[in-house]
Design a protein around this motif. Structure first.
Motif, PDB file in Angstrom:
ATOM      1  N   LEU A 268       0.825  -1.203   0.000  1.00 42.97           N
ATOM      2  CA  LEU A 268       0.000   0.000   0.000  1.00 42.97           C
ATOM      3  C   LEU A 268       0.867   1.265   0.000  1.00 42.97           C
ATOM      4  O   LEU A 268       0.525   2.259  -0.650  1.00 42.97           O
ATOM      5  CB  LEU A 268      -0.928  -0.004   1.213  1.00 42.97           C
ATOM      6  CG  LEU A 268      -2.026  -1.074   1.201  1.00 42.97           C
ATOM      7  CD1 LEU A 268      -2.765  -1.095   2.536  1.00 42.97           C
ATOM      8  CD2 LEU A 268      -3.001  -0.840   0.054  1.00 42.97           C
ATOM      9  N   GLU A 269       1.986   1.215   0.686  1.00 38.95           N
ATOM     10  CA  GLU A 269       2.908   2.358   0.687  1.00 38.95           C
ATOM     11  C   GLU A 269       3.479   2.586  -0.717  1.00 38.95           C
ATOM     12  O   GLU A 269       3.644   3.730  -1.153  1.00 38.95           O
ATOM     13  CB  GLU A 269       4.041   2.120   1.675  1.00 38.95           C
ATOM     14  CG  GLU A 269       3.632   2.275   3.132  1.00 38.95           C
ATOM     15  CD  GLU A 269       4.765   1.967   4.087  1.00 38.95           C
ATOM     16  OE1 GLU A 269       5.692   1.228   3.697  1.00 38.95           O
ATOM     17  OE2 GLU A 269       4.720   2.453   5.233  1.00 38.95           O
TER      18      GLU A 269
ATOM     19  N   LEU B 151       3.004   6.060  -5.710  1.00 37.86           N
ATOM     20  CA  LEU B 151       2.669   6.225  -7.125  1.00 37.86           C
ATOM     21  C   LEU B 151       1.403   7.056  -7.327  1.00 37.86           C
ATOM     22  O   LEU B 151       0.967   7.273  -8.450  1.00 37.86           O
ATOM     23  CB  LEU B 151       2.481   4.846  -7.771  1.00 37.86           C
ATOM     24  CG  LEU B 151       3.727   3.958  -7.817  1.00 37.86           C
ATOM     25  CD1 LEU B 151       3.359   2.545  -8.260  1.00 37.86           C
ATOM     26  CD2 LEU B 151       4.765   4.554  -8.770  1.00 37.86           C
ATOM     27  N   GLY B 152       0.813   7.501  -6.220  1.00 32.72           N
ATOM     28  CA  GLY B 152      -0.374   8.334  -6.313  1.00 32.72           C
ATOM     29  C   GLY B 152      -1.668   7.569  -6.503  1.00 32.72           C
ATOM     30  O   GLY B 152      -2.711   8.174  -6.757  1.00 32.72           O
ATOM     31  N   ARG B 153      -1.618   6.236  -6.353  1.00 35.75           N
ATOM     32  CA  ARG B 153      -2.844   5.449  -6.557  1.00 35.75           C
ATOM     33  C   ARG B 153      -3.562   5.162  -5.237  1.00 35.75           C
ATOM     34  O   ARG B 153      -4.648   4.592  -5.245  1.00 35.75           O
ATOM     35  CB  ARG B 153      -2.520   4.134  -7.282  1.00 35.75           C
ATOM     36  CG  ARG B 153      -1.812   4.362  -8.609  1.00 35.75           C
ATOM     37  CD  ARG B 153      -2.094   3.305  -9.618  1.00 35.75           C
ATOM     38  NE  ARG B 153      -1.693   1.962  -9.215  1.00 35.75           N
ATOM     39  CZ  ARG B 153      -1.863   0.886  -9.998  1.00 35.75           C
ATOM     40  NH1 ARG B 153      -2.424   1.010 -11.189  1.00 35.75           N
ATOM     41  NH2 ARG B 153      -1.455  -0.294  -9.590  1.00 35.75           N
ATOM     42  N   ILE B 154      -2.943   5.556  -4.139  1.00 33.78           N
ATOM     43  CA  ILE B 154      -3.555   5.492  -2.808  1.00 33.78           C
ATOM     44  C   ILE B 154      -3.413   6.885  -2.197  1.00 33.78           C
ATOM     45  O   ILE B 154      -2.376   7.535  -2.339  1.00 33.78           O
ATOM     46  CB  ILE B 154      -2.844   4.455  -1.913  1.00 33.78           C
ATOM     47  CG1 ILE B 154      -3.051   3.038  -2.451  1.00 33.78           C
ATOM     48  CG2 ILE B 154      -3.341   4.546  -0.478  1.00 33.78           C
ATOM     49  CD1 ILE B 154      -4.464   2.522  -2.406  1.00 33.78           C
TER      50      ILE B 154
ATOM     51  N   PRO C 258      -7.400   8.375  -3.862  1.00 38.31           N
ATOM     52  CA  PRO C 258      -7.299   9.839  -3.939  1.00 38.31           C
ATOM     53  C   PRO C 258      -8.650  10.426  -4.298  1.00 38.31           C
ATOM     54  O   PRO C 258      -9.444   9.796  -5.008  1.00 38.31           O
ATOM     55  CB  PRO C 258      -6.272  10.059  -5.076  1.00 38.31           C
ATOM     56  CG  PRO C 258      -5.465   8.785  -5.076  1.00 38.31           C
ATOM     57  CD  PRO C 258      -6.425   7.702  -4.734  1.00 38.31           C
ATOM     58  N   SER C 259      -8.947  11.622  -3.821  1.00 39.05           N
ATOM     59  CA  SER C 259     -10.274  12.197  -3.986  1.00 39.05           C
ATOM     60  C   SER C 259     -10.681  12.412  -5.437  1.00 39.05           C
ATOM     61  O   SER C 259     -11.857  12.450  -5.753  1.00 39.05           O
ATOM     62  CB  SER C 259     -10.346  13.550  -3.250  1.00 39.05           C
ATOM     63  OG  SER C 259      -9.358  14.434  -3.758  1.00 39.05           O
ATOM     64  N   ASP C 260      -9.715  12.504  -6.366  1.00 37.34           N
ATOM     65  CA  ASP C 260     -10.054  12.715  -7.767  1.00 37.34           C
ATOM     66  C   ASP C 260     -10.061  11.433  -8.568  1.00 37.34           C
ATOM     67  O   ASP C 260     -10.112  11.440  -9.788  1.00 37.34           O
ATOM     68  CB  ASP C 260      -9.079  13.699  -8.409  1.00 37.34           C
ATOM     69  CG  ASP C 260      -7.636  13.194  -8.370  1.00 37.34           C
ATOM     70  OD1 ASP C 260      -7.374  12.214  -7.652  1.00 37.34           O
ATOM     71  OD2 ASP C 260      -6.777  13.801  -9.056  1.00 37.34           O
TER      72      ASP C 260
END
Length: 221
Positions: A148-149, A154-157, A215-217
């Motif tokens: 998960l880290e 990578l911006g996917r979490i 991520p919110s988007d």
């Protein structure tokens, strides 16, 4: 772990395999604490002397059973790091891990439960894991958090998510589901297991978890 049909076991390998099969059956039915090496040898069709040629103790047999005679959760976890960032996405990978976790805990819980009835036996087992260089049960959440880290990097979490807390939530949900499966033994009251299908359970649990991790988007997991 399935046996290779193209290469039948023989000699010492066959004896070892029979010992593990016998131990898995006994440990599941009467528990680890009440299973003796004498019983295992008898069920395996060999002498205790032959048993001790392959395993130094009952605890070592127990570790062998967990690694070779139950659905492998560790394999799914070990393969996770290299999957970070690939096209299949976190939902798919976490779903596979969740399903493997439920199957592992359901199979191993009856074998391992008696460890907690005997502090001495549990301490002996922990020492045996150290001697064999085998990582303990905490490794599951640790490896999952590492994945998960990586996805977080990578911006996917979501950057605000706690990977360790998320890993514990997923592992805990899978452990609880396995416990309920065993407790009800196929006779669960209506609505006690939701979803009833284990694959749907894995998918929906991951969906709920990712709802707080994306991520919110991000609209597509």
């Amino acid at each position: 772990m399935s046996h290779d049909a193209a290469a039948p076991l023989s000699g010492g390998a066959l004896t070892r395999s029979r010992i593990l099969d016998a131990a898995a059956t006994l440990m599941t039915s009467v528990g680890l604490a009440h299973t003796t090496t004498k019983q295992i040898a008898k069920a395996a069709g060999c002498s205790e002397a032959a048993l001790y040629k392959h395993f130094r103790s009952k605890e070592e047999i127990f570790v062998g059973v967990l690694h070779e005679r139950v659905p492998q959760f560790s394999d799914a976890l070990t393969e996770l790091p290299e999957k970070a960032g690939d096209a299949r996405g976190p939902a798919t990978h976490l779903g596979e891990v969740a399903l493997a976790a439920v199957r592992f805990y359901r199979r191993s819980f009856p074998i391992a439960a008696s460890l907690f009835a005997s502090p001495e036996l549990l301490a002996t087992h922990r020492r045996k894991l150290d001697e064999l260089g085998t990582v303990g049960p905490h490794n599951a959440s640790r490896q999952l958090a590492a994945y998960l880290e990586a996805e977080q990097g990578l911006g996917r979490i979501s950057a605000s998510a706690d990977p360790h807390a998320a890993a514990n939530l997923l592992i805990g949900a899978c452990f609880h589901r396995a416990f309920l499966d065993l407790f009800f033994d196929g006779e669960a009251p209506a609505g006690a297991l939701r979803p009833a299908d284990e694959e749907e359970f894995a998918a929906e649990t991951v969906r709920a978890l990712l709802g707080g991790l994306m991520p919110s988007d991000t609209s597509d997991t």
